[in-house]
Write a protein that holds these residues in place. Structure first.
Motif, mmCIF file in Angstrom:
data_model
loop_
_atom_site.group_PDB
_atom_site.id
_atom_site.type_symbol
_atom_site.label_atom_id
_atom_site.label_comp_id
_atom_site.label_asym_id
_atom_site.label_seq_id
_atom_site.Cartn_x
_atom_site.Cartn_y
_atom_site.Cartn_z
ATOM 1 N N LYS A 1 0.915 -1.338 0.084
ATOM 2 C CA LYS A 1 -0.071 0.017 -0.003
ATOM 3 C C LYS A 1 0.928 1.126 -0.291
ATOM 4 C CE LYS A 1 -2.234 -1.315 4.114
ATOM 5 N NZ LYS A 1 -3.000 -1.275 5.121
ATOM 6 N N ILE A 2 0.645 2.141 -0.878
ATOM 7 C CA ILE A 2 1.566 3.422 -0.794
ATOM 8 C C ILE A 2 0.451 4.769 -1.096
ATOM 9 C CG2 ILE A 2 3.377 4.675 -2.291
ATOM 10 C CD1 ILE A 2 4.073 1.798 -3.670
ATOM 11 N N VAL A 3 0.901 5.756 -0.270
ATOM 12 C CA VAL A 3 0.212 6.860 -0.378
ATOM 13 C C VAL A 3 1.047 7.913 -1.206
ATOM 14 C CG1 VAL A 3 -1.146 8.713 0.586
ATOM 15 C CG2 VAL A 3 -1.288 6.487 1.455
ATOM 16 N N VAL A 4 0.630 8.465 -2.153
ATOM 17 C CA VAL A 4 1.532 9.310 -2.902
ATOM 18 C C VAL A 4 1.355 10.834 -2.984
ATOM 19 C CG1 VAL A 4 2.798 9.645 -5.384
ATOM 20 C CG2 VAL A 4 2.278 7.259 -4.368
ATOM 21 N N GLN A 5 1.840 11.580 -2.821
ATOM 22 C CA GLN A 5 1.522 13.042 -2.903
ATOM 23 C C GLN A 5 2.335 13.725 -3.755
ATOM 24 O OE1 GLN A 5 2.569 15.627 0.497
ATOM 25 N NE2 GLN A 5 0.126 15.833 0.929
ATOM 26 N N GLY A 6 1.923 14.795 -4.493
ATOM 27 C CA GLY A 6 2.577 15.710 -5.543
ATOM 28 C C GLY A 6 1.657 16.398 -6.540
ATOM 29 N N GLU B 1 -10.115 5.175 -0.737
ATOM 30 C CA GLU B 1 -9.016 4.297 -0.476
ATOM 31 C C GLU B 1 -8.249 4.479 0.494
ATOM 32 O OE1 GLU B 1 -7.877 3.837 -4.813
ATOM 33 O OE2 GLU B 1 -9.523 2.865 -5.128
ATOM 34 N N ILE B 2 -7.600 5.524 0.508
ATOM 35 C CA ILE B 2 -6.805 5.968 1.840
ATOM 36 C C ILE B 2 -7.326 5.918 2.913
ATOM 37 C CG2 ILE B 2 -5.336 7.862 2.802
ATOM 38 C CD1 ILE B 2 -4.972 9.001 -0.045
ATOM 39 N N GLU B 3 -8.513 6.150 3.073
ATOM 40 C CA GLU B 3 -9.435 5.673 4.242
ATOM 41 C C GLU B 3 -9.802 4.339 4.530
ATOM 42 O OE1 GLU B 3 -11.351 8.242 6.387
ATOM 43 O OE2 GLU B 3 -11.753 6.636 7.710
ATOM 44 N N ILE C 1 0.294 8.800 7.465
ATOM 45 C CA ILE C 1 0.959 9.886 6.431
ATOM 46 C C ILE C 1 1.867 10.836 6.878
ATOM 47 C CG2 ILE C 1 0.420 11.808 4.949
ATOM 48 C CD1 ILE C 1 -2.203 10.536 3.993
ATOM 49 N N HIS C 2 3.123 10.708 6.462
ATOM 50 C CA HIS C 2 4.260 11.523 6.859
ATOM 51 C C HIS C 2 4.191 12.725 6.381
ATOM 52 C CE1 HIS C 2 6.055 8.361 9.464
ATOM 53 N NE2 HIS C 2 5.486 7.597 8.660
#
Ligand code: GDP
Ligand code: MG
Length: 195
Positions: free
Chosen positions: A111-116, A175-177, A185-186
């Motif tokens: 599982k990966i959360v990506v920001q940008g 999905e993040i939830e 999340i960092h």
């Protein structure tokens, strides 16, 4: 007010075939190299129930799954009725959804959360077309997999395409939830953010 485009987050799952082929590092490398920020990361064995709740249940989504199948059947000259017993998208969709649950629980996922900046669209671009046989070279699916709806349906399984990526900001938030990543999340800055 909508957040700044660089604060957009999206959700990626490296699917069981991606993990078992040793491509987790390659997927992460491509995300990072594109200038997107990994803000949460975790390996996980999913239950059938979790996958059932991950994929939408509405009729429009399920029918669209069936439509993808019908369009490759047409392109490659397969007869849907002969292959699937029906040429109705709304009847093919639920069968594909069932195969998808088996596939997604066949091994661990990452599982990966990506920001940008425009993370949702950026990740979809990196992933490439749902059907690897139609995905451009240079995309994750195009470079590392070959599969299609026609081929997968013949084997009564989901298309193996290495990663899942949210299609919209709303899907990403859900999905993040759903995957319990909201609290993981960092917050940090990448060097090129210049802060
Ligand atoms: P994605 O957002 O690009 O992953 O594609 P979708 O949301 O439309 O479909 C979800 C997943 O179902 C895909 O990634 C495939 O693994 C699988 N899938 C989609 N369409 C088909 C199909 O027509 N046949 C089969 N066998 N699998 C499919
Ligand atoms: Mg999708």
């Amino acid at each position: 007010m909508k957040p700044h485009p660089k604060e957009e987050t999206t959700f990626v799952l490296i699917k069981p075939d991606g993990v078992r082929r040793g491509l987790a590092g390659e997927v992460i490398r491509r995300i990072e190299r594109a200038g997107l920020k990994i803000v949460a990361l975790e390996m996980h064995q999913s239950s059938k129930e979790e996958i059932d709740r991950h994929y939408p249940k509405d009729e429009a989504w399920i029918t669209r799954l069936g439509e993808k199948t019908l369009s490759t059947y047409e392109k490659y000259g397969f007869d849907a009725k002969e292959e699937m017993g029906t040429d109705k998208a709304e009847k093919i969709g639920p069968q594909v959804r069932g195969w998808l649950i088996d596939y997604m629980t066949s091994g661990p996922v990452v599982k990966i959360v990506v920001q940008g900046v425009h993370a949702v669209d950026m990740i979809r671009k990196l992933a490439g077309n749902t059907q690897p046989a139609l995905a451009e070279m240079g995309t994750i699916r195009g470079d590392y997999s070959v599969d299609s709806a026609a081929s997968a349906n013949k084997d009564k399984r989901a298309i193996h395409n290495l990663i899942h990526a949210s299609e919209t900001a709303e899907e990403a938030a859900h999905e993040i939830e759903h995957w319990g990543m909201k609290g993981k999340i960092h917050i940090y800055t990448r060097i090129e953010e210049g802060l």
